[in-house]
Design a protein around this motif. Sequence first.
Motif, PDB file in Angstrom:
ATOM      1  N   VAL A 223      35.309 -43.775 -20.518  1.00 45.54           N
ATOM      2  CA  VAL A 223      34.357 -44.604 -21.268  1.00 45.54           C
ATOM      3  C   VAL A 223      33.065 -44.784 -20.476  1.00 45.54           C
ATOM      4  O   VAL A 223      31.958 -44.662 -21.018  1.00 45.54           O
ATOM      5  CB  VAL A 223      34.976 -45.975 -21.611  1.00 45.54           C
ATOM      6  CG1 VAL A 223      33.936 -46.889 -22.265  1.00 45.54           C
ATOM      7  CG2 VAL A 223      36.178 -45.795 -22.533  1.00 45.54           C
ATOM      8  N   GLU A 224      33.196 -45.056 -19.178  1.00 43.15           N
ATOM      9  CA  GLU A 224      32.004 -45.243 -18.343  1.00 43.15           C
ATOM     10  C   GLU A 224      31.130 -43.993 -18.356  1.00 43.15           C
ATOM     11  O   GLU A 224      29.889 -44.086 -18.380  1.00 43.15           O
ATOM     12  CB  GLU A 224      32.411 -45.576 -16.910  1.00 43.15           C
ATOM     13  CG  GLU A 224      31.222 -45.852 -15.993  1.00 43.15           C
ATOM     14  CD  GLU A 224      31.624 -46.023 -14.542  1.00 43.15           C
ATOM     15  OE1 GLU A 224      31.023 -46.868 -13.861  1.00 43.15           O
ATOM     16  OE2 GLU A 224      32.535 -45.293 -14.086  1.00 43.15           O
ATOM     17  N   THR A 225      31.758 -42.820 -18.353  1.00 43.94           N
ATOM     18  CA  THR A 225      31.001 -41.568 -18.364  1.00 43.94           C
ATOM     19  C   THR A 225      30.117 -41.465 -19.606  1.00 43.94           C
ATOM     20  O   THR A 225      28.981 -40.975 -19.537  1.00 43.94           O
ATOM     21  CB  THR A 225      31.958 -40.366 -18.290  1.00 43.94           C
ATOM     22  OG1 THR A 225      32.669 -40.423 -17.049  1.00 43.94           O
ATOM     23  CG2 THR A 225      31.194 -39.049 -18.352  1.00 43.94           C
ATOM     24  N   LEU A 226      30.620 -41.938 -20.746  1.00 45.43           N
ATOM     25  CA  LEU A 226      29.793 -41.965 -21.949  1.00 45.43           C
ATOM     26  C   LEU A 226      28.548 -42.817 -21.736  1.00 45.43           C
ATOM     27  O   LEU A 226      27.426 -42.418 -22.080  1.00 45.43           O
ATOM     28  CB  LEU A 226      30.583 -42.520 -23.133  1.00 45.43           C
ATOM     29  CG  LEU A 226      31.731 -41.697 -23.712  1.00 45.43           C
ATOM     30  CD1 LEU A 226      32.414 -42.480 -24.818  1.00 45.43           C
ATOM     31  CD2 LEU A 226      31.222 -40.360 -24.246  1.00 45.43           C
ATOM     32  N   PHE A 227      28.742 -43.983 -21.155  1.00 45.33           N
ATOM     33  CA  PHE A 227      27.643 -44.931 -20.979  1.00 45.33           C
ATOM     34  C   PHE A 227      26.636 -44.458 -19.934  1.00 45.33           C
ATOM     35  O   PHE A 227      25.451 -44.804 -20.007  1.00 45.33           O
ATOM     36  CB  PHE A 227      28.201 -46.306 -20.602  1.00 45.33           C
ATOM     37  CG  PHE A 227      28.656 -47.103 -21.778  1.00 45.33           C
ATOM     38  CD1 PHE A 227      27.884 -48.128 -22.302  1.00 45.33           C
ATOM     39  CD2 PHE A 227      29.869 -46.820 -22.387  1.00 45.33           C
ATOM     40  CE1 PHE A 227      28.307 -48.862 -23.409  1.00 45.33           C
ATOM     41  CE2 PHE A 227      30.308 -47.540 -23.488  1.00 45.33           C
ATOM     42  CZ  PHE A 227      29.528 -48.559 -24.008  1.00 45.33           C
ATOM     43  N   LYS A 228      27.108 -43.660 -18.967  1.00 44.54           N
ATOM     44  CA  LYS A 228      26.209 -43.193 -17.904  1.00 44.54           C
ATOM     45  C   LYS A 228      25.107 -42.290 -18.436  1.00 44.54           C
ATOM     46  O   LYS A 228      24.103 -42.054 -17.758  1.00 44.54           O
ATOM     47  CB  LYS A 228      27.008 -42.474 -16.816  1.00 44.54           C
ATOM     48  CG  LYS A 228      27.719 -43.437 -15.898  1.00 44.54           C
ATOM     49  CD  LYS A 228      28.755 -42.875 -14.968  1.00 44.54           C
ATOM     50  CE  LYS A 228      28.724 -41.460 -14.609  1.00 44.54           C
ATOM     51  NZ  LYS A 228      29.792 -41.101 -13.625  1.00 44.54           N
ATOM     52  N   ASN A 229      25.267 -41.799 -19.652  1.00 48.88           N
ATOM     53  CA  ASN A 229      24.205 -40.999 -20.267  1.00 48.88           C
ATOM     54  C   ASN A 229      23.045 -41.867 -20.736  1.00 48.88           C
ATOM     55  O   ASN A 229      21.950 -41.360 -20.998  1.00 48.88           O
ATOM     56  CB  ASN A 229      24.761 -40.203 -21.455  1.00 48.88           C
ATOM     57  CG  ASN A 229      25.782 -39.162 -21.037  1.00 48.88           C
ATOM     58  OD1 ASN A 229      25.634 -38.535 -19.998  1.00 48.88           O
ATOM     59  ND2 ASN A 229      26.815 -38.975 -21.851  1.00 48.88           N
ATOM     60  N   GLU A 230      23.301 -43.183 -20.853  1.00 50.34           N
ATOM     61  CA  GLU A 230      22.286 -44.088 -21.383  1.00 50.34           C
ATOM     62  C   GLU A 230      21.850 -45.172 -20.409  1.00 50.34           C
ATOM     63  O   GLU A 230      20.775 -45.753 -20.569  1.00 50.34           O
ATOM     64  CB  GLU A 230      22.816 -44.766 -22.659  1.00 50.34           C
ATOM     65  CG  GLU A 230      23.219 -43.809 -23.771  1.00 50.34           C
ATOM     66  CD  GLU A 230      22.024 -43.059 -24.363  1.00 50.34           C
ATOM     67  OE1 GLU A 230      20.879 -43.575 -24.240  1.00 50.34           O
ATOM     68  OE2 GLU A 230      22.237 -41.999 -24.961  1.00 50.34           O
ATOM     69  N   VAL A 231      22.672 -45.471 -19.396  1.00 51.24           N
ATOM     70  CA  VAL A 231      22.384 -46.586 -18.492  1.00 51.24           C
ATOM     71  C   VAL A 231      22.896 -46.241 -17.095  1.00 51.24           C
ATOM     72  O   VAL A 231      23.849 -45.463 -16.952  1.00 51.24           O
ATOM     73  CB  VAL A 231      23.026 -47.885 -19.027  1.00 51.24           C
ATOM     74  CG1 VAL A 231      24.542 -47.789 -19.059  1.00 51.24           C
ATOM     75  CG2 VAL A 231      22.585 -49.103 -18.238  1.00 51.24           C
ATOM     76  N   ALA A 232      22.277 -46.794 -16.064  1.00 56.49           N
ATOM     77  CA  ALA A 232      22.659 -46.501 -14.682  1.00 56.49           C
ATOM     78  C   ALA A 232      24.066 -47.002 -14.391  1.00 56.49           C
ATOM     79  O   ALA A 232      24.545 -47.962 -15.010  1.00 56.49           O
ATOM     80  CB  ALA A 232      21.671 -47.144 -13.718  1.00 56.49           C
ATOM     81  N   ASP A 233      24.733 -46.331 -13.440  1.00 56.79           N
ATOM     82  CA  ASP A 233      26.054 -46.805 -13.001  1.00 56.79           C
ATOM     83  C   ASP A 233      26.031 -47.198 -11.528  1.00 56.79           C
ATOM     84  O   ASP A 233      27.086 -47.435 -10.943  1.00 56.79           O
ATOM     85  CB  ASP A 233      27.122 -45.732 -13.238  1.00 56.79           C
ATOM     86  CG  ASP A 233      26.918 -44.498 -12.376  1.00 56.79           C
ATOM     87  OD1 ASP A 233      25.754 -44.133 -12.107  1.00 56.79           O
ATOM     88  OD2 ASP A 233      27.917 -43.900 -11.959  1.00 56.79           O
ATOM     89  N   LYS A 234      24.859 -47.275 -10.942  1.00 60.72           N
ATOM     90  CA  LYS A 234      24.709 -47.656  -9.535  1.00 60.72           C
ATOM     91  C   LYS A 234      23.745 -48.832  -9.421  1.00 60.72           C
ATOM     92  O   LYS A 234      22.833 -49.002 -10.233  1.00 60.72           O
ATOM     93  CB  LYS A 234      24.178 -46.484  -8.697  1.00 60.72           C
ATOM     94  CG  LYS A 234      25.080 -45.257  -8.664  1.00 60.72           C
ATOM     95  CD  LYS A 234      26.324 -45.511  -7.842  1.00 60.72           C
ATOM     96  CE  LYS A 234      27.106 -44.221  -7.580  1.00 60.72           C
ATOM     97  NZ  LYS A 234      27.594 -43.567  -8.819  1.00 60.72           N
ATOM     98  N   THR A 235      23.961 -49.631  -8.386  1.00 59.33           N
ATOM     99  CA  THR A 235      23.045 -50.721  -8.062  1.00 59.33           C
ATOM    100  C   THR A 235      22.037 -50.246  -7.032  1.00 59.33           C
ATOM    101  O   THR A 235      22.416 -49.645  -6.016  1.00 59.33           O
ATOM    102  CB  THR A 235      23.812 -51.932  -7.494  1.00 59.33           C
ATOM    103  OG1 THR A 235      24.677 -52.461  -8.499  1.00 59.33           O
ATOM    104  CG2 THR A 235      22.853 -53.032  -7.031  1.00 59.33           C
ATOM    105  N   ASN A 236      20.764 -50.486  -7.277  1.00 59.00           N
ATOM    106  CA  ASN A 236      19.738 -50.247  -6.259  1.00 59.00           C
ATOM    107  C   ASN A 236      19.777 -51.458  -5.320  1.00 59.00           C
ATOM    108  O   ASN A 236      19.230 -52.515  -5.618  1.00 59.00           O
ATOM    109  CB  ASN A 236      18.359 -50.100  -6.906  1.00 59.00           C
ATOM    110  CG  ASN A 236      17.267 -49.789  -5.902  1.00 59.00           C
ATOM    111  OD1 ASN A 236      17.232 -50.324  -4.796  1.00 59.00           O
ATOM    112  ND2 ASN A 236      16.361 -48.902  -6.289  1.00 59.00           N
ATOM    113  N   TRP A 237      20.485 -51.293  -4.185  1.00 53.75           N
ATOM    114  CA  TRP A 237      20.763 -52.457  -3.337  1.00 53.75           C
ATOM    115  C   TRP A 237      19.497 -53.070  -2.746  1.00 53.75           C
ATOM    116  O   TRP A 237      19.437 -54.282  -2.532  1.00 53.75           O
ATOM    117  CB  TRP A 237      21.762 -52.084  -2.236  1.00 53.75           C
ATOM    118  CG  TRP A 237      21.301 -51.053  -1.253  1.00 53.75           C
ATOM    119  CD1 TRP A 237      21.419 -49.701  -1.365  1.00 53.75           C
ATOM    120  CD2 TRP A 237      20.663 -51.295   0.006  1.00 53.75           C
ATOM    121  NE1 TRP A 237      20.889 -49.077  -0.258  1.00 53.75           N
ATOM    122  CE2 TRP A 237      20.428 -50.027   0.597  1.00 53.75           C
ATOM    123  CE3 TRP A 237      20.276 -52.448   0.684  1.00 53.75           C
ATOM    124  CZ2 TRP A 237      19.811 -49.889   1.840  1.00 53.75           C
ATOM    125  CZ3 TRP A 237      19.661 -52.311   1.930  1.00 53.75           C
ATOM    126  CH2 TRP A 237      19.436 -51.048   2.493  1.00 53.75           C
TER     127      TRP A 237
END
Length: 274
Positions: free
Chosen positions: A153-167
């Motif tokens: 599911v996360e992989t689907l969302f990664k096409n539209e939104v970041a999955d990492k935090t810019n620390w």
Amino acid sequence: MLSGNLKKMAATAPQGQVQYSLTLGDDSINMNELIGKKVALHFKGAINCTHCGRVTKKSFSQGFCFPCFKKLAACDSCIMSPEKCHYHLGTCREPEWAEKYCLQDHYVYLANSSGLKVGITRGDQLPTRWLDQGATQGRALFRVVNRRMSGLVETLFKNEVADKTNWRNMLKGTAVELNLENEQERLIGLLYDGLDALQNEFGLLSIVDLSDENETHEFIYPVLEYPTKVTSLNAEKTPEIEGVLMGIKGQYWILDTGVINIRKYTGYQASLTF
């Protein structure tokens, strides 16, 4: 003075106010009470594996010696990429460990840390996961049947939104408040076909939409002043880290001399004076 092996700070958020404690050896301390005071963290040059306890020259995967890193399921590549889980193929390093930690309900969530991001975590790790990432807002999207499904599911969302935090941006405290409910509706609308395909393959109850029963959680961190320029402190190069503790966010101490990620040094022998 406290002395022992470092591990990540424990964090809770009663009424949204984030509270931190640090345990070293047999003692623990409320870190919020040290905000605004001078602290010194001395690294002793030794590291103990958090699994087997042996002395290791280098820490792998935040706290493991190399042999444990190579054999433990907790260090496998599918931990960072859950969609690559291979338990169903019969090749898991530790099937019993996976049954306890991976084959249980997980959440797919939205968070606002350095901006909007998607993430996943076990069902018993909210809001801890959000606090460790320094998120000011968090909202669960779905409850899914296991870790692999959360990754798909996360992989689907990664096409539209970041999955990492810019620390670095997270530590500057610049995240603008978002309407996560609106973002949830927008993203599900965009990704409906992919979500429907996963449910058709794995079953209707493999992904449970939490839109109607969920809320957005908001968090306030104990920070007196955010840095305008983020300078990272490296305990390998400077074993004596000291300065006035200006705040804590995520697993970072914000000192007037720079910032340090406490979790990065899991297993390192250290002493704290204040």
